[in-house]
Motif scaffolding. Structure first.
Motif, PDB file in Angstrom:
ATOM      1  N   VAL A   1       7.616   8.329   3.123  1.00 14.05           N
ATOM      2  CA  VAL A   1       6.750   8.125   4.280  1.00 14.05           C
ATOM      3  C   VAL A   1       7.049   9.145   5.363  1.00 14.05           C
ATOM      4  O   VAL A   1       8.208   9.395   5.683  1.00 14.05           O
ATOM      5  CB  VAL A   1       6.953   6.707   4.888  1.00 14.05           C
ATOM      6  N   LEU A   2       5.999   9.701   5.909  1.00 18.35           N
ATOM      7  CA  LEU A   2       6.135  10.612   7.039  1.00 18.35           C
ATOM      8  C   LEU A   2       5.497   9.973   8.267  1.00 18.35           C
ATOM      9  O   LEU A   2       4.295   9.700   8.275  1.00 18.35           O
ATOM     10  CB  LEU A   2       5.425  11.936   6.726  1.00 18.35           C
TER      11      LEU A   2
ATOM     12  N   SER B   1       3.236   9.231   1.566  1.00 18.16           N
ATOM     13  CA  SER B   1       2.229   8.949   2.584  1.00 18.16           C
ATOM     14  C   SER B   1       2.555   9.593   3.910  1.00 18.16           C
ATOM     15  O   SER B   1       3.724   9.788   4.243  1.00 18.16           O
ATOM     16  CB  SER B   1       2.156   7.438   2.838  1.00 18.16           C
ATOM     17  N   CYS B   2       1.512   9.849   4.669  1.00 18.52           N
ATOM     18  CA  CYS B   2       1.756  10.155   6.074  1.00 18.52           C
ATOM     19  C   CYS B   2       0.987   9.134   6.913  1.00 18.52           C
ATOM     20  O   CYS B   2      -0.033   8.585   6.487  1.00 18.52           O
ATOM     21  CB  CYS B   2       1.396  11.587   6.423  1.00 18.52           C
ATOM     22  N   VAL B   3       1.524   8.860   8.084  1.00 14.66           N
ATOM     23  CA  VAL B   3       0.909   7.905   8.998  1.00 14.66           C
ATOM     24  C   VAL B   3       0.479   8.680  10.232  1.00 14.66           C
ATOM     25  O   VAL B   3       1.304   9.300  10.902  1.00 14.66           O
ATOM     26  CB  VAL B   3       1.899   6.790   9.385  1.00 14.66           C
ATOM     27  N   ILE B   4      -0.818   8.667  10.489  1.00 17.32           N
ATOM     28  CA  ILE B   4      -1.330   9.393  11.654  1.00 17.32           C
ATOM     29  C   ILE B   4      -2.090   8.428  12.553  1.00 17.32           C
ATOM     30  O   ILE B   4      -2.453   7.325  12.130  1.00 17.32           O
ATOM     31  CB  ILE B   4      -2.237  10.578  11.239  1.00 17.32           C
ATOM     32  N   GLY B   5      -2.320   8.844  13.775  1.00 21.01           N
ATOM     33  CA  GLY B   5      -3.041   7.989  14.706  1.00 21.01           C
ATOM     34  C   GLY B   5      -2.655   8.343  16.135  1.00 21.01           C
ATOM     35  O   GLY B   5      -1.718   9.101  16.346  1.00 21.01           O
ATOM     36  N   PRO B   6      -3.377   7.781  17.091  1.00 17.94           N
ATOM     37  CA  PRO B   6      -3.103   8.110  18.490  1.00 17.94           C
ATOM     38  C   PRO B   6      -1.687   7.702  18.891  1.00 17.94           C
ATOM     39  O   PRO B   6      -1.125   6.768  18.317  1.00 17.94           O
ATOM     40  CB  PRO B   6      -4.115   7.269  19.267  1.00 17.94           C
TER      41      PRO B   6
ATOM     42  N   GLU C   1       0.820  -1.215   0.000  1.00 18.68           N
ATOM     43  CA  GLU C   1       0.000   0.000   0.000  1.00 18.68           C
ATOM     44  C   GLU C   1       0.859   1.273   0.000  1.00 18.68           C
ATOM     45  O   GLU C   1       0.401   2.345  -0.367  1.00 18.68           O
ATOM     46  CB  GLU C   1      -0.951   0.018   1.196  1.00 18.68           C
ATOM     47  N   PHE C   2       2.100   1.150   0.452  1.00 16.81           N
ATOM     48  CA  PHE C   2       2.972   2.328   0.504  1.00 16.81           C
ATOM     49  C   PHE C   2       3.652   2.610  -0.830  1.00 16.81           C
ATOM     50  O   PHE C   2       4.047   3.745  -1.103  1.00 16.81           O
ATOM     51  CB  PHE C   2       4.059   2.141   1.580  1.00 16.81           C
ATOM     52  N   LYS C   3       3.804   1.565  -1.651  1.00 18.24           N
ATOM     53  CA  LYS C   3       4.600   1.660  -2.882  1.00 18.24           C
ATOM     54  C   LYS C   3       4.141   2.776  -3.802  1.00 18.24           C
ATOM     55  O   LYS C   3       2.975   2.881  -4.151  1.00 18.24           O
ATOM     56  CB  LYS C   3       4.542   0.323  -3.641  1.00 18.24           C
TER      57      LYS C   3
END
Ligand SMILES: Nc1nc2c(ncn2[C@@H]2O[C@H](COP(=O)(O)OP(=O)(O)O)[C@@H](O)[C@H]2O)c(=O)[nH]1
Ligand SMILES: [Mg+2]
Ligand SMILES: [Zn+2]
Length: 292
Positions: free
Chosen positions: A213-214, A160-165, A154-156
């Protein structure tokens, strides 16, 4: 002395690190930006003038997207990573993230992490809410050695950024997917991040040819300042948008109006009660926020 075009991949202590191919030039923003109140952010494509190895940012190319939290431009995909247990899932936070993602037309993947702590039923009850309305949901655990190839793919070729708690396992997951990068996970890093709040450090990593990726520090709350007006809330609940043409009023807010299709679907159990209740709460929070 020469001029080049590159991407800001890191910001640390007033310096913008501009990647041009495999070279990185620490750069300064020239005074003209400060005057215009434009701040370069990570993800910006910029022209720089280089003198003695130091770059000077001349201008910023138009941004396709600009997010404020995390502060990053030109991303095209967002991973919302959350645990269901330890820490317990916060569906309100998740639904707010999804509004921001829809508003910015980003690709979206919901990742439920720490599934080693869950039963099948627990996993399904949460994933159903989001799969039923069209979101891609992927389960992950970092408690085994297998690489989650479904998630990796899914990253390829995305930025992207990855967010979440915080504590959900964002950094651990990225470290396992991209072992050559120094994504910092665990409680110690959280502490140092908090202690260093005055020095801004945000970095987008190039993990493959066209893959960036961030990672972001945790969120415990998410304010609604990214919204331009109230109607953006209903527009970005994708299951409302898909059904609202059957409401009696075409500007229906799905709250107090008669003959509202959305309320009908909530009663029938077709639209998730949790999503609808969060919608009402978000509208209320937005109205309060606008008053100040
Ligand atoms: N049980 C379990 N714990 C995990 C998993 N992934 C991460 N953790 C733990 O959760 C804690 C927070 O992880 P971290 O990656 O720093 O979370 P972040 O704040 O979202 O970046 C650490 O103690 C990790 O070891 C997982 O899949 N299963
Ligand atoms: Mg982290
Ligand atoms: Zn309605």
């Amino acid at each position: 002395m020469s001029d080049k075009t590159g991407v800001i991949t890191k910001i640390q202590r007033e310096l913008f690190y501009v990647s041009v191919g495999n070279e990185v030039y620490p750069s300064k923003a020239k005074g003209n930006f400060r005057n215009k109140k434009i701040t370069p952010v990570v993800g910006d494509k910029v022209d720089i003038h280089i003198e003695n190895g130091l770059g000077f940012i001349l201008n910023i190319h138009p941004r396709s997207v600009l997010l404020h939290r995390p502060e990053v431009s030109n991303v095209d995909k967002c991973f919302v990573l959350s645990s269901i247990k330890s820490p317990n899932i916060n569906l309100m936070l998740l639904d707010k993230f999804l509004i921001m993602i829809e508003k910015n037309n980003l690709d979206c993947v919901i990742v439920f992490n720490k599934c080693d702590l869950l039963t099948e039923d627990e996993m399904q009850s949460y994933s159903d809410i989001y799969r039923n309305i069209g979101y891609k949901v992927i389960f992950n655990s970092n408690q085994n050695t297998d690489v989650n190839n479904k998630l990796l793919n899914e990253f390829k070729n995305h930025i992207s950024c990855v967010i979440g708690p915080s504590g959900a396992g964002k950094s651990s997951t990225l470290k396992k997917l991209f072992p050559n990068e120094d994504f910092v996970s665990g409680k110690i890093s959280d502490k140092t991040q908090r202690g260093k709040q005055t020095t801004r450090h945000i970095e987008i990593k190039r993990v493959d040819e066209d893959t960036y990726v961030l990672d972001t520090p945790g969120f415990s709350s998410f304010d609604l300042s990214f919204l331009d007006d109230k109607s953006e809330i209903k527009k970005n609940f994708i299951e409302f948008k898909a059904n609202s043409d059957k409401c009696k009023f075409n500007n229906c807010d799905h709250i107090n109006e008669p003959k509202c299709e959305i309320k009908k679907l909530v009663e029938k159990g077709v639209i998730s009660k949790s999503r609808y209740d969060n919608y009402l709460e978000i509208v209320e929070e937005y109205e309060k926020f606008r008053r100040y």
